[in-house]
Motif scaffolding. Sequence first.
Motif, PDB file in Angstrom:
ATOM      1  N   THR A   1     -49.348 -18.801 -80.246  1.00 25.93           N
ATOM      2  CA  THR A   1     -48.828 -20.157 -80.460  1.00 25.93           C
ATOM      3  C   THR A   1     -47.555 -20.418 -79.650  1.00 25.93           C
ATOM      4  OG1 THR A   1     -47.606 -19.417 -82.431  1.00 25.93           O
ATOM      5  CG2 THR A   1     -49.814 -20.344 -82.768  1.00 25.93           C
ATOM      6  N   GLY A   2     -47.124 -19.435 -78.860  1.00 27.81           N
ATOM      7  CA  GLY A   2     -46.015 -19.645 -77.943  1.00 27.81           C
ATOM      8  C   GLY A   2     -44.645 -19.389 -78.508  1.00 27.81           C
ATOM      9  N   GLU A   3     -44.549 -18.848 -79.703  1.00 21.19           N
ATOM     10  CA  GLU A   3     -43.235 -18.544 -80.277  1.00 21.19           C
ATOM     11  C   GLU A   3     -42.658 -17.269 -79.674  1.00 21.19           C
ATOM     12  OE1 GLU A   3     -41.166 -17.941 -84.690  1.00 21.19           O
ATOM     13  OE2 GLU A   3     -43.160 -18.858 -84.534  1.00 21.19           O
ATOM     14  N   ILE A   4     -43.511 -16.311 -79.363  1.00 23.01           N
ATOM     15  CA  ILE A   4     -43.116 -15.111 -78.621  1.00 23.01           C
ATOM     16  C   ILE A   4     -43.676 -15.260 -77.216  1.00 23.01           C
ATOM     17  CG2 ILE A   4     -43.428 -12.614 -78.382  1.00 23.01           C
ATOM     18  CD1 ILE A   4     -43.524 -12.404 -81.415  1.00 23.01           C
ATOM     19  N   THR A   5     -42.798 -15.205 -76.198  1.00 25.99           N
ATOM     20  CA  THR A   5     -43.234 -15.483 -74.825  1.00 25.99           C
ATOM     21  C   THR A   5     -42.960 -14.348 -73.846  1.00 25.99           C
ATOM     22  OG1 THR A   5     -41.108 -16.553 -74.340  1.00 25.99           O
ATOM     23  CG2 THR A   5     -42.905 -17.962 -75.154  1.00 25.99           C
ATOM     24  N   ASN A   6     -42.266 -13.299 -74.293  1.00 27.64           N
ATOM     25  CA  ASN A   6     -41.931 -12.187 -73.410  1.00 27.64           C
ATOM     26  C   ASN A   6     -42.317 -10.870 -74.075  1.00 27.64           C
ATOM     27  OD1 ASN A   6     -40.280 -10.058 -71.981  1.00 27.64           O
ATOM     28  ND2 ASN A   6     -39.548 -11.863 -70.856  1.00 27.64           N
ATOM     29  N   TRP A   7     -42.899  -9.958 -73.282  1.00 28.96           N
ATOM     30  CA  TRP A   7     -43.369  -8.697 -73.839  1.00 28.96           C
ATOM     31  C   TRP A   7     -42.221  -7.849 -74.414  1.00 28.96           C
ATOM     32  CZ3 TRP A   7     -47.990  -7.744 -75.406  1.00 28.96           C
ATOM     33  CH2 TRP A   7     -49.085  -8.349 -74.803  1.00 28.96           C
ATOM     34  N   LYS A   8     -41.000  -8.045 -73.945  1.00 29.64           N
ATOM     35  CA  LYS A   8     -39.881  -7.248 -74.460  1.00 29.64           C
ATOM     36  C   LYS A   8     -39.601  -7.567 -75.929  1.00 29.64           C
ATOM     37  CE  LYS A   8     -36.083 -10.357 -73.100  1.00 29.64           C
ATOM     38  NZ  LYS A   8     -34.842 -10.492 -72.296  1.00 29.64           N
ATOM     39  N   GLU A   9     -40.047  -8.739 -76.401  1.00 28.78           N
ATOM     40  CA  GLU A   9     -39.838  -9.131 -77.794  1.00 28.78           C
ATOM     41  C   GLU A   9     -40.695  -8.304 -78.755  1.00 28.78           C
ATOM     42  OE1 GLU A   9     -39.500 -13.524 -78.499  1.00 28.78           O
ATOM     43  OE2 GLU A   9     -40.067 -13.628 -76.383  1.00 28.78           O
ATOM     44  N   VAL A  10     -41.719  -7.628 -78.223  1.00 29.36           N
ATOM     45  CA  VAL A  10     -42.590  -6.793 -79.068  1.00 29.36           C
ATOM     46  C   VAL A  10     -42.624  -5.355 -78.552  1.00 29.36           C
ATOM     47  CG1 VAL A  10     -44.040  -8.640 -80.005  1.00 29.36           C
ATOM     48  CG2 VAL A  10     -44.599  -7.661 -77.760  1.00 29.36           C
ATOM     49  N   GLY A  11     -41.553  -4.955 -77.837  1.00 30.01           N
ATOM     50  CA  GLY A  11     -41.436  -3.565 -77.407  1.00 30.01           C
ATOM     51  C   GLY A  11     -41.989  -3.254 -76.037  1.00 30.01           C
ATOM     52  N   GLY A  12     -42.328  -4.270 -75.259  1.00 34.38           N
ATOM     53  CA  GLY A  12     -42.887  -4.048 -73.931  1.00 34.38           C
ATOM     54  C   GLY A  12     -41.895  -4.299 -72.817  1.00 34.38           C
ATOM     55  N   LYS A  13     -42.393  -4.455 -71.609  1.00 33.85           N
ATOM     56  CA  LYS A  13     -41.550  -4.726 -70.446  1.00 33.85           C
ATOM     57  C   LYS A  13     -40.967  -6.138 -70.518  1.00 33.85           C
ATOM     58  CE  LYS A  13     -44.176  -1.791 -67.199  1.00 33.85           C
ATOM     59  NZ  LYS A  13     -44.956  -1.820 -65.931  1.00 33.85           N
ATOM     60  N   ASP A  14     -39.907  -6.345 -69.747  1.00 34.10           N
ATOM     61  CA  ASP A  14     -39.302  -7.665 -69.662  1.00 34.10           C
ATOM     62  C   ASP A  14     -40.129  -8.515 -68.689  1.00 34.10           C
ATOM     63  OD1 ASP A  14     -37.727  -9.899 -69.596  1.00 34.10           O
ATOM     64  OD2 ASP A  14     -36.000  -8.941 -68.622  1.00 34.10           O
ATOM     65  N   MET A  15     -41.184  -9.088 -69.201  1.00 34.83           N
ATOM     66  CA  MET A  15     -42.032  -9.952 -68.385  1.00 34.83           C
ATOM     67  C   MET A  15     -42.752 -10.967 -69.272  1.00 34.83           C
ATOM     68  SD  MET A  15     -45.144  -7.341 -67.373  1.00 34.83           S
ATOM     69  CE  MET A  15     -46.213  -6.608 -68.632  1.00 34.83           C
ATOM     70  N   GLU A  16     -43.097 -12.089 -68.662  1.00 32.83           N
ATOM     71  CA  GLU A  16     -43.727 -13.193 -69.373  1.00 32.83           C
ATOM     72  C   GLU A  16     -45.090 -12.792 -69.927  1.00 32.83           C
ATOM     73  OE1 GLU A  16     -45.364 -17.735 -68.431  1.00 32.83           O
ATOM     74  OE2 GLU A  16     -44.661 -16.411 -66.822  1.00 32.83           O
ATOM     75  N   ILE A  17     -45.414 -13.297 -71.098  1.00 33.02           N
ATOM     76  CA  ILE A  17     -46.748 -13.086 -71.678  1.00 33.02           C
ATOM     77  C   ILE A  17     -47.660 -14.214 -71.226  1.00 33.02           C
ATOM     78  CG2 ILE A  17     -48.100 -13.025 -73.804  1.00 33.02           C
ATOM     79  CD1 ILE A  17     -45.674 -11.859 -75.227  1.00 33.02           C
ATOM     80  N   VAL A  18     -48.832 -13.844 -70.744  1.00 34.12           N
ATOM     81  CA  VAL A  18     -49.852 -14.826 -70.373  1.00 34.12           C
ATOM     82  C   VAL A  18     -50.993 -14.736 -71.382  1.00 34.12           C
ATOM     83  CG1 VAL A  18     -51.549 -15.528 -68.646  1.00 34.12           C
ATOM     84  CG2 VAL A  18     -49.275 -14.753 -67.922  1.00 34.12           C
ATOM     85  N   VAL A  19     -51.187 -15.798 -72.141  1.00 31.80           N
ATOM     86  CA  VAL A  19     -52.229 -15.827 -73.176  1.00 31.80           C
ATOM     87  C   VAL A  19     -53.558 -16.256 -72.564  1.00 31.80           C
ATOM     88  CG1 VAL A  19     -53.008 -17.012 -75.271  1.00 31.80           C
ATOM     89  CG2 VAL A  19     -50.625 -16.262 -75.058  1.00 31.80           C
ATOM     90  N   VAL A  20     -54.603 -15.500 -72.884  1.00 32.05           N
ATOM     91  CA  VAL A  20     -55.955 -15.836 -72.421  1.00 32.05           C
ATOM     92  C   VAL A  20     -56.817 -16.087 -73.649  1.00 32.05           C
ATOM     93  CG1 VAL A  20     -57.901 -15.127 -70.991  1.00 32.05           C
ATOM     94  CG2 VAL A  20     -55.610 -14.266 -70.475  1.00 32.05           C
ATOM     95  N   SER A  21     -57.431 -17.258 -73.711  1.00 32.43           N
ATOM     96  CA  SER A  21     -58.250 -17.620 -74.872  1.00 32.43           C
ATOM     97  C   SER A  21     -59.633 -18.070 -74.413  1.00 32.43           C
ATOM     98  CB  SER A  21     -57.571 -18.741 -75.669  1.00 32.43           C
ATOM     99  OG  SER A  21     -58.324 -19.087 -76.817  1.00 32.43           O
ATOM    100  N   ARG A  22     -60.536 -18.189 -75.370  1.00 31.33           N
ATOM    101  CA  ARG A  22     -61.877 -18.704 -75.097  1.00 31.33           C
ATOM    102  C   ARG A  22     -61.865 -20.220 -75.036  1.00 31.33           C
ATOM    103  NH1 ARG A  22     -66.390 -15.647 -76.364  1.00 31.33           N
ATOM    104  NH2 ARG A  22     -67.550 -17.502 -75.721  1.00 31.33           N
ATOM    105  N   GLU A  23     -62.950 -20.789 -74.529  1.00 30.62           N
ATOM    106  CA  GLU A  23     -63.083 -22.233 -74.437  1.00 30.62           C
ATOM    107  C   GLU A  23     -63.206 -22.861 -75.821  1.00 30.62           C
ATOM    108  OE1 GLU A  23     -67.272 -20.638 -74.586  1.00 30.62           O
ATOM    109  OE2 GLU A  23     -65.328 -20.012 -73.776  1.00 30.62           O
ATOM    110  N   ASP A  24     -62.800 -24.111 -75.933  1.00 30.86           N
ATOM    111  CA  ASP A  24     -62.902 -24.827 -77.201  1.00 30.86           C
ATOM    112  C   ASP A  24     -64.367 -24.920 -77.612  1.00 30.86           C
ATOM    113  OD1 ASP A  24     -62.008 -26.188 -79.406  1.00 30.86           O
ATOM    114  OD2 ASP A  24     -61.969 -28.142 -78.423  1.00 30.86           O
ATOM    115  N   GLY A  25     -64.650 -24.646 -78.865  1.00 29.02           N
ATOM    116  CA  GLY A  25     -66.033 -24.653 -79.357  1.00 29.02           C
ATOM    117  C   GLY A  25     -66.650 -23.273 -79.422  1.00 29.02           C
ATOM    118  N   SER A  26     -65.974 -22.287 -78.835  1.00 25.84           N
ATOM    119  CA  SER A  26     -66.472 -20.910 -78.890  1.00 25.84           C
ATOM    120  C   SER A  26     -66.394 -20.378 -80.320  1.00 25.84           C
ATOM    121  CB  SER A  26     -65.629 -20.021 -77.967  1.00 25.84           C
ATOM    122  OG  SER A  26     -65.715 -18.664 -78.332  1.00 25.84           O
ATOM    123  N   GLY A  27     -67.463 -19.737 -80.772  1.00 25.76           N
ATOM    124  CA  GLY A  27     -67.478 -19.147 -82.107  1.00 25.76           C
ATOM    125  C   GLY A  27     -66.429 -18.052 -82.253  1.00 25.76           C
TER     126      GLY A  27
END
Length: 279
Positions: A137-163
């Motif tokens: 939902t975009g509240e966490i946007t950087n991997w360092k916020e969850v223990g990862g590298k200091d880099m942007e998170i890119v969210v990949v989702s399915r198309e609308d209507g996908s089960g």
Amino acid sequence: MLKLRKWKSILLLMSLTLILTACNGGEEDEGQASSGNGSTISISGSTSVGPLAEKLAAKYMESANVNIEINQIGSSAGITNAINGVSDIGMSSRSLESGEEEEVSPTIIAFDGIVVVTHANNKVKDLTMDEVKKIFTGEITNWKEVGGKDMEIVVVSREDGSGSRDAFQEIVDYSSGELVRNSIIASGNGNIKTTVATNEHAIGFISFEYIDETISTVHINGVEPTAKNVIEGKYPLSRPFLFVHKDLSEESQAFIDFILSEAGQEIAAEAGAIPITEE
């Protein structure tokens, strides 16, 4: 005059031929329509369970003298139809709610599991369900916020209507409108896997059957995404596929018995579901 009579005879023969052909065609159509002239099992409900139910029904009808009609109209509508006797069986991809439990009985026919995946080099191997929600939902946007590298998170989702997308959003508890706006939308599990495997910033979700060494799987709340953990109710990104019913007819019970048999569960596995017999 002779020529006229000859043409009249030809036309008469052609007319008779057409009439006979039509009659034979009608008899053939009638035979095809009644070729499975046994009783009918009416099934309605979940659009997630529906495709699996159709595969199971198609195989079952090859040898059983029964017609199975499946109508994909959503879990709640299918449960209501089963309660009201409109359908012999309702399909549901959610657990029964209070009030429904007193009206119908559930039978688990398979399980559905979804795994969160990242790039193979990503060091984040465990997320809480709340962190997953905040990422998508975009509240966490950087991997360092969850223990990862200091880099942007890119969210990949399915198309609308996908089960799969609907199931993931329902379990994680966010709506399509809350999905981060700059997310990448990929069509199909394979496309999500390829996108994540080639983008070190990416995170996505796929069905269990697509897991391989090209991507990294993420534990949820400390629980590994395995079929065993799904069946034991430990892994949260999962749900049962249910048939719900009141009093089952002999034909309906026989179909359910087939689904729960080894042959039926093999079909479930081939369709991408997690069989209830998985160890």
